[in-house]
Scaffold this active site. Sequence first.
Site, mmCIF file in Angstrom:
data_model
loop_
_atom_site.group_PDB
_atom_site.id
_atom_site.type_symbol
_atom_site.label_atom_id
_atom_site.label_comp_id
_atom_site.label_asym_id
_atom_site.label_seq_id
_atom_site.Cartn_x
_atom_site.Cartn_y
_atom_site.Cartn_z
ATOM 1 N N ASP A 208 -17.917 -57.194 -27.927
ATOM 2 C CA ASP A 208 -17.630 -55.760 -28.032
ATOM 3 C C ASP A 208 -17.877 -55.325 -29.477
ATOM 4 O O ASP A 208 -17.427 -55.990 -30.410
ATOM 5 C CB ASP A 208 -16.174 -55.475 -27.646
ATOM 6 C CG ASP A 208 -15.908 -55.793 -26.172
ATOM 7 O OD1 ASP A 208 -16.882 -55.883 -25.395
ATOM 8 O OD2 ASP A 208 -14.726 -55.960 -25.814
ATOM 9 N N ARG A 273 -13.057 -56.476 -7.709
ATOM 10 C CA ARG A 273 -12.326 -56.604 -8.974
ATOM 11 C C ARG A 273 -12.314 -55.230 -9.640
ATOM 12 O O ARG A 273 -13.354 -54.581 -9.754
ATOM 13 C CB ARG A 273 -13.025 -57.616 -9.887
ATOM 14 C CG ARG A 273 -12.386 -57.726 -11.275
ATOM 15 C CD ARG A 273 -13.119 -58.733 -12.155
ATOM 16 N NE ARG A 273 -12.776 -58.557 -13.545
ATOM 17 C CZ ARG A 273 -11.789 -59.182 -14.180
ATOM 18 N NH1 ARG A 273 -11.061 -60.062 -13.531
ATOM 19 N NH2 ARG A 273 -11.534 -58.944 -15.448
HETATM 20 C C1 GA4 Z 1 -20.003 -53.418 -24.700
HETATM 21 C C2 GA4 Z 1 -18.540 -52.950 -24.792
HETATM 22 C C3 GA4 Z 1 -18.288 -51.622 -24.046
HETATM 23 O O1 GA4 Z 1 -18.256 -51.844 -22.643
HETATM 24 C C4 GA4 Z 1 -19.380 -50.573 -24.363
HETATM 25 C C5 GA4 Z 1 -20.701 -51.163 -23.890
HETATM 26 C C6 GA4 Z 1 -21.945 -50.285 -24.009
HETATM 27 C C7 GA4 Z 1 -22.258 -49.581 -22.679
HETATM 28 O O2 GA4 Z 1 -21.951 -50.109 -21.621
HETATM 29 O O3 GA4 Z 1 -22.837 -48.500 -22.748
HETATM 30 C C8 GA4 Z 1 -23.086 -51.204 -24.494
HETATM 31 C C9 GA4 Z 1 -22.397 -52.549 -24.880
HETATM 32 C C10 GA4 Z 1 -20.926 -52.219 -24.957
HETATM 33 C C11 GA4 Z 1 -22.914 -53.134 -26.204
HETATM 34 C C12 GA4 Z 1 -24.415 -52.892 -26.508
HETATM 35 C C13 GA4 Z 1 -24.977 -51.624 -25.852
HETATM 36 C C14 GA4 Z 1 -23.841 -50.630 -25.672
HETATM 37 C C15 GA4 Z 1 -24.228 -51.471 -23.522
HETATM 38 C C16 GA4 Z 1 -25.311 -51.944 -24.438
HETATM 39 C C17 GA4 Z 1 -26.372 -52.599 -24.028
HETATM 40 C C18 GA4 Z 1 -19.014 -49.218 -23.772
HETATM 41 C C19 GA4 Z 1 -19.653 -50.551 -25.843
HETATM 42 O O4 GA4 Z 1 -19.132 -49.803 -26.652
HETATM 43 O O5 GA4 Z 1 -20.574 -51.498 -26.169
#
Ligand code: GA4
Length: 331
Positions: A208, A273
């Site tokens: 994250d 889930r």
């Molecule tokens: C991972 C953590 C959170 O779910 C999120 C995700 C985001 C998304 O789903 O839009 C991201 C992912 C997350 C990290 C890299 C980028 C952005 C998808 C993706 C490929 C909401 C976040 O903040 O980063």
Amino acid sequence: MVVLSQPSLDQLSLIKTCKPSTNFSTSIPLIDLSKPDAAKLVVKACQDFGFFKVINHGVSMELVKKLEGEAVKFFGLSQSEKNKVGPAKPFGYGSKAIGPNGDMGWIEFILLSIDPKLVAQKSFYISKENPENFRSLVTDYLEAVRKLSFEILELIADGLEIKPRNVLRRLLEDEESDSVFRLNHYPPFPELQALSGENLVGFGEHTDPQIISVGRSNTTSGLQISLQDGTWVSVPPDHLSFFINVGDSLQVMTNGRFKSVKHRVFADGTKSRYSMIYFGGPPLKSKINVLPSLMKAGEQRLYKEFTWEEYKKSAYKSRLGDNRLSLFEAN
Ligand code: GA4
């Protein structure tokens, strides 16, 4: 009700399947927040795993149950009703596609910023029956989990002996804090499971980007974390506890002492889930940098300074499984 149709062959080639190899013997740190040793244990868990579970967290289970009930109702709606929430670009309803760069998973979700105006606006489409009830449940839930995240960040400051105590907390407490809330549903896929016995990846491995994430799920398993030696551990579900993840930004602020935990989720073939996660991020203009008082004499900083806005932009250009921090390493 089966919410997503059974995966077609072309979707399956995009959504990874595998028989996950896991280590069940390692137990996840469990921290009782009401105990005096909590600060010490939180720091140890952040160093060893970047992940832990908390009990005596102060979040009302009645509230959790009600919000989960709303999520179950929403994900049970027809596809066309769910699509009315608008695509998750960046906030809204999404199905299978994760992020903007081609990542896929066996998941559907709602992604919201914690801005009350956006929550109110989206509530009209998420719960046509009673949008005000949905809005107020999300608001109350966010207030409770944010409070929990503040408490954990203060315990971290205490355990690391950094002052002032609110040095981390204030980043999430700030009105401009760029935090996100996510409701996930990993639908079952009974026919495919029966046919092949394979598992579908619901949410592929990633870290994250934020400071800290506070999540929980129903009683269906699926979450796995990676240990520092690269082995994967299944995290037994516990619908009464919260799971805390160290994010990339906290890894930078602690100069690598805390590990941003790599994790992933497998969809269960037979049961839905549901999970809900608060991702605590700082204001866009905040500088993410090592906390000066943590630096020992002669210690090299591992990362360059950057703003959360810079990191977020870069993260949204990456693929889910990329090592996003590698672009910010100090030379
Ligand atoms: C991972 C953590 C959170 O779910 C999120 C995700 C985001 C998304 O789903 O839009 C991201 C992912 C997350 C990290 C890299 C980028 C952005 C998808 C993706 C490929 C909401 C976040 O903040 O980063």
